[in-house]
Design a protein around this motif. Structure first.
Motif, PDB file in Angstrom:
ATOM      1  N   ASN A   1       5.012   8.439 -14.045  1.00  0.00           N
ATOM      2  CA  ASN A   1       3.811   9.498 -14.131  1.00  0.00           C
ATOM      3  C   ASN A   1       2.928   9.041 -12.825  1.00  0.00           C
ATOM      4  OD1 ASN A   1       5.016  10.829 -16.217  1.00  0.00           O
ATOM      5  ND2 ASN A   1       4.079   9.656 -17.725  1.00  0.00           N
ATOM      6  N   SER A   2       2.547   7.945 -12.680  1.00  0.00           N
ATOM      7  CA  SER A   2       1.445   7.792 -11.953  1.00  0.00           C
ATOM      8  C   SER A   2       2.218   7.929 -10.331  1.00  0.00           C
ATOM      9  CB  SER A   2       0.980   6.354 -11.940  1.00  0.00           C
ATOM     10  OG  SER A   2       2.021   5.280 -11.665  1.00  0.00           O
ATOM     11  N   LEU A   3       3.173   7.815 -10.297  1.00  0.00           N
ATOM     12  CA  LEU A   3       4.069   7.895  -8.854  1.00  0.00           C
ATOM     13  C   LEU A   3       4.061   9.248  -8.173  1.00  0.00           C
ATOM     14  CD1 LEU A   3       7.267   5.531  -8.829  1.00  0.00           C
ATOM     15  CD2 LEU A   3       4.998   4.933  -8.080  1.00  0.00           C
ATOM     16  N   THR A   4       3.975  10.222  -9.075  1.00  0.00           N
ATOM     17  CA  THR A   4       3.868  11.706  -8.274  1.00  0.00           C
ATOM     18  C   THR A   4       2.647  11.823  -7.986  1.00  0.00           C
ATOM     19  OG1 THR A   4       3.166  12.315 -10.542  1.00  0.00           O
ATOM     20  CG2 THR A   4       5.395  12.610 -10.333  1.00  0.00           C
TER      21      THR A   4
ATOM     22  N   VAL B   1       4.039  13.656  -4.249  1.00  0.00           N
ATOM     23  CA  VAL B   1       5.172  14.707  -4.663  1.00  0.00           C
ATOM     24  C   VAL B   1       5.217  15.237  -5.905  1.00  0.00           C
ATOM     25  CG1 VAL B   1       6.324  13.346  -2.702  1.00  0.00           C
ATOM     26  CG2 VAL B   1       6.829  12.592  -5.269  1.00  0.00           C
ATOM     27  N   SER B   2       6.283  16.132  -5.964  1.00  0.00           N
ATOM     28  CA  SER B   2       6.469  16.776  -7.234  1.00  0.00           C
ATOM     29  C   SER B   2       7.333  15.957  -8.279  1.00  0.00           C
ATOM     30  CB  SER B   2       7.074  18.189  -7.325  1.00  0.00           C
ATOM     31  OG  SER B   2       8.346  18.089  -6.767  1.00  0.00           O
ATOM     32  N   LYS B   3       7.834  16.089  -9.322  1.00  0.00           N
ATOM     33  CA  LYS B   3       8.555  15.247 -10.236  1.00  0.00           C
ATOM     34  C   LYS B   3      10.130  15.382  -9.488  1.00  0.00           C
ATOM     35  CE  LYS B   3       6.254  14.920 -14.547  1.00  0.00           C
ATOM     36  NZ  LYS B   3       6.091  15.191 -15.833  1.00  0.00           N
ATOM     37  N   THR B   4      10.437  16.452  -9.128  1.00  0.00           N
ATOM     38  CA  THR B   4      12.076  16.765  -8.660  1.00  0.00           C
ATOM     39  C   THR B   4      12.435  15.716  -7.670  1.00  0.00           C
ATOM     40  OG1 THR B   4      11.870  19.055  -9.206  1.00  0.00           O
ATOM     41  CG2 THR B   4      13.607  18.303  -8.024  1.00  0.00           C
ATOM     42  N   PRO B   5      11.855  15.651  -6.538  1.00  0.00           N
ATOM     43  CA  PRO B   5      12.352  14.772  -5.485  1.00  0.00           C
ATOM     44  C   PRO B   5      12.293  13.104  -6.224  1.00  0.00           C
ATOM     45  CG  PRO B   5      10.089  15.657  -4.825  1.00  0.00           C
ATOM     46  CD  PRO B   5      10.775  16.466  -5.968  1.00  0.00           C
ATOM     47  N   LEU B   6      11.075  12.857  -6.681  1.00  0.00           N
ATOM     48  CA  LEU B   6      10.866  11.483  -7.570  1.00  0.00           C
ATOM     49  C   LEU B   6      12.214  11.175  -8.379  1.00  0.00           C
ATOM     50  CD1 LEU B   6       9.155   9.158  -7.857  1.00  0.00           C
ATOM     51  CD2 LEU B   6       8.197  10.201  -9.712  1.00  0.00           C
ATOM     52  N   ASN B   7      12.328  12.235  -9.351  1.00  0.00           N
ATOM     53  CA  ASN B   7      13.497  11.872 -10.337  1.00  0.00           C
ATOM     54  C   ASN B   7      14.763  11.748  -9.445  1.00  0.00           C
ATOM     55  OD1 ASN B   7      12.129  11.785 -12.385  1.00  0.00           O
ATOM     56  ND2 ASN B   7      12.450  14.327 -12.693  1.00  0.00           N
TER      57      ASN B   7
ATOM     58  N   MET C   1       0.776  -1.199   0.086  1.00  0.00           N
ATOM     59  CA  MET C   1       0.029   0.008  -0.197  1.00  0.00           C
ATOM     60  C   MET C   1       1.055   1.190   0.105  1.00  0.00           C
ATOM     61  SD  MET C   1      -2.893   1.455   0.072  1.00  0.00           S
ATOM     62  CE  MET C   1      -3.891   0.151   0.259  1.00  0.00           C
ATOM     63  N   ILE C   2       0.816   2.164  -0.968  1.00  0.00           N
ATOM     64  CA  ILE C   2       1.454   3.372  -1.009  1.00  0.00           C
ATOM     65  C   ILE C   2       0.718   4.339  -0.029  1.00  0.00           C
ATOM     66  CG2 ILE C   2       2.028   5.164  -2.667  1.00  0.00           C
ATOM     67  CD1 ILE C   2       2.481   3.405  -4.906  1.00  0.00           C
ATOM     68  N   ARG C   3       1.653   4.943   0.773  1.00  0.00           N
ATOM     69  CA  ARG C   3       1.325   6.038   1.531  1.00  0.00           C
ATOM     70  C   ARG C   3       1.776   7.458   1.055  1.00  0.00           C
ATOM     71  NH1 ARG C   3       5.298   2.933   3.722  1.00  0.00           N
ATOM     72  NH2 ARG C   3       6.989   3.946   4.668  1.00  0.00           N
ATOM     73  N   LYS C   4       1.127   8.361   1.665  1.00  0.00           N
ATOM     74  CA  LYS C   4       1.404   9.831   1.224  1.00  0.00           C
ATOM     75  C   LYS C   4       2.912  10.106   2.075  1.00  0.00           C
ATOM     76  CE  LYS C   4      -2.158  10.957  -1.530  1.00  0.00           C
ATOM     77  NZ  LYS C   4      -1.927  11.323  -3.035  1.00  0.00           N
ATOM     78  N   ILE C   5       3.560  11.170   1.202  1.00  0.00           N
ATOM     79  CA  ILE C   5       5.083  11.247   1.982  1.00  0.00           C
ATOM     80  C   ILE C   5       4.804  12.556   2.312  1.00  0.00           C
ATOM     81  CG2 ILE C   5       7.321  11.889   1.548  1.00  0.00           C
ATOM     82  CD1 ILE C   5       6.817   8.897   1.380  1.00  0.00           C
ATOM     83  N   ASP C   6       5.106  12.933   3.826  1.00  0.00           N
ATOM     84  CA  ASP C   6       4.953  14.372   4.505  1.00  0.00           C
ATOM     85  C   ASP C   6       6.154  14.305   5.289  1.00  0.00           C
ATOM     86  OD1 ASP C   6       2.398  13.459   6.894  1.00  0.00           O
ATOM     87  OD2 ASP C   6       4.291  12.585   6.396  1.00  0.00           O
ATOM     88  N   ILE C   7       7.204  13.656   5.144  1.00  0.00           N
ATOM     89  CA  ILE C   7       8.428  13.984   5.990  1.00  0.00           C
ATOM     90  C   ILE C   7       9.296  14.840   5.468  1.00  0.00           C
ATOM     91  CG2 ILE C   7      10.284  12.613   7.064  1.00  0.00           C
ATOM     92  CD1 ILE C   7       8.686  10.198   6.646  1.00  0.00           C
ATOM     93  N   PRO C   8       9.985  15.633   6.134  1.00  0.00           N
ATOM     94  CA  PRO C   8      10.961  16.948   5.651  1.00  0.00           C
ATOM     95  C   PRO C   8      11.847  16.474   4.414  1.00  0.00           C
ATOM     96  CG  PRO C   8      10.892  16.931   8.045  1.00  0.00           C
ATOM     97  CD  PRO C   8       9.947  15.731   7.874  1.00  0.00           C
ATOM     98  N   SER C   9      12.577  15.409   4.677  1.00  0.00           N
ATOM     99  CA  SER C   9      13.391  15.111   3.342  1.00  0.00           C
ATOM    100  C   SER C   9      12.631  14.203   2.362  1.00  0.00           C
ATOM    101  CB  SER C   9      14.528  14.416   4.007  1.00  0.00           C
ATOM    102  OG  SER C   9      15.485  13.868   3.139  1.00  0.00           O
ATOM    103  N   ILE C  10      11.886  15.028   1.500  1.00  0.00           N
ATOM    104  CA  ILE C  10      11.020  14.346   0.597  1.00  0.00           C
ATOM    105  C   ILE C  10      11.751  13.143  -0.040  1.00  0.00           C
ATOM    106  CG2 ILE C  10       9.401  14.567  -1.367  1.00  0.00           C
ATOM    107  CD1 ILE C  10       8.533  17.310  -0.122  1.00  0.00           C
ATOM    108  N   ARG C  11      12.750  13.816  -0.777  1.00  0.00           N
ATOM    109  CA  ARG C  11      13.498  12.853  -1.610  1.00  0.00           C
ATOM    110  C   ARG C  11      14.048  11.380  -1.129  1.00  0.00           C
ATOM    111  NH1 ARG C  11      19.775  14.136  -2.305  1.00  0.00           N
ATOM    112  NH2 ARG C  11      19.440  13.420  -0.034  1.00  0.00           N
ATOM    113  N   ASP C  12      14.635  11.880   0.032  1.00  0.00           N
ATOM    114  CA  ASP C  12      15.044  10.687   0.772  1.00  0.00           C
ATOM    115  C   ASP C  12      14.069   9.607   1.264  1.00  0.00           C
ATOM    116  OD1 ASP C  12      17.656  11.393   0.823  1.00  0.00           O
ATOM    117  OD2 ASP C  12      17.689  12.373   2.661  1.00  0.00           O
TER     118      ASP C  12
END
Length: 222
Positions: A36-39, A44-50, A1-12
């Protein structure tokens, strides 16, 4: 199950969750990752995902195929065996420092991990049990390598261990394989307890040789 990310270090945080999903078998080797679906799914935005994806590529867990996309890495047999050999080189190279830093609490911790693995092996292991065993196996070796105190060596070892765990997730193994791993671990622990450099090197080499044999059998049975 994917959960929303709300921790300060988004990339990590994205990196850690994606890594967990890969090593937990939710994304098996060879699976295409829909970036595309992961954002949306991670929120999150594409920058931390990339950035997270590039980290996973450096670790060898993801592979980019031109004009095809991003995929969970698939290693061939030769690459797997070479990776095991490299792990052994790192262990042997750090052996002297590891032995000098071993302590009674560390040894008790290693014994406890082996006991937990034995509890799994003595039952009727299912796929989820096998994943738990792999994680305990990885934790056993990571605890030992941490004693080297060398951050670059530890980072290299972590990346190697992740790649090995990835491929072992899709193998087919029998109870005797679990038990053989535990026996190997106990031999390594005994060598550490005795403070014997030669015994540690021998036990580690035996463990890697047995692991390579299990991988060969496991891949043939797929």
């Amino acid at each position: 199950m994917i959960r929303k990310i709300d921790i300060p270090s988004i990339r990590d945080s994205v990196h850690d969750q994606m890594r967990e999903m890969i090593l937990d078998g939710q994304w098996p080797p060879g699976a295409r990752i829909d970036l595309n679906s992961l954002t949306d799914e991670f929120g999150v935005s594409k920058t931390p995902l990339n950035e997270a994806i590039h980290m996973l590529i450096r670790e060898g867990l993801l592979t980019v195929k031109p004009r095809s996309g991003t995929f969970v890495s698939s290693l061939d047999l030769d690459e797997i065996l070479e990776t095991f050999d490299f792990r052994l080189v790192l262990e042997k190279g750090a052996a002297e420092t590891i032995l000098s830093n071993i302590s009674a609490p560390i040894l008790r911790g290693l014994d406890h991990l082996n006991d937990r693995m034995a509890d799994i092996a003595h039952g009727a292991p299912q796929n989820e049990d096998y994943r738990r065993l792999l994680r305990l196996d990885d934790e056993f070796h990571q605890k030992i390598m941490m004693l080297s105190g060398n951050s670059q060596l530890i980072e290299s070892y972590e990346q190697i261990s992740a790649r090995l765990m990835l491929i072992r997730m899709v193998g087919a193994f029998e109870r005797k394989d679990y038990e053989a791993t535990i026996d190997d671990h106990r031999a390594i622990t005994a060598a550490l307890r005795a403070g014997s450099l030669q015994s540690f090197a021998t036990a580690s080499a035996t463990h890697v040789r047995n692991a390579k044999d299990k991988i060969r059998r496991g891949l043939r049975s797929r």
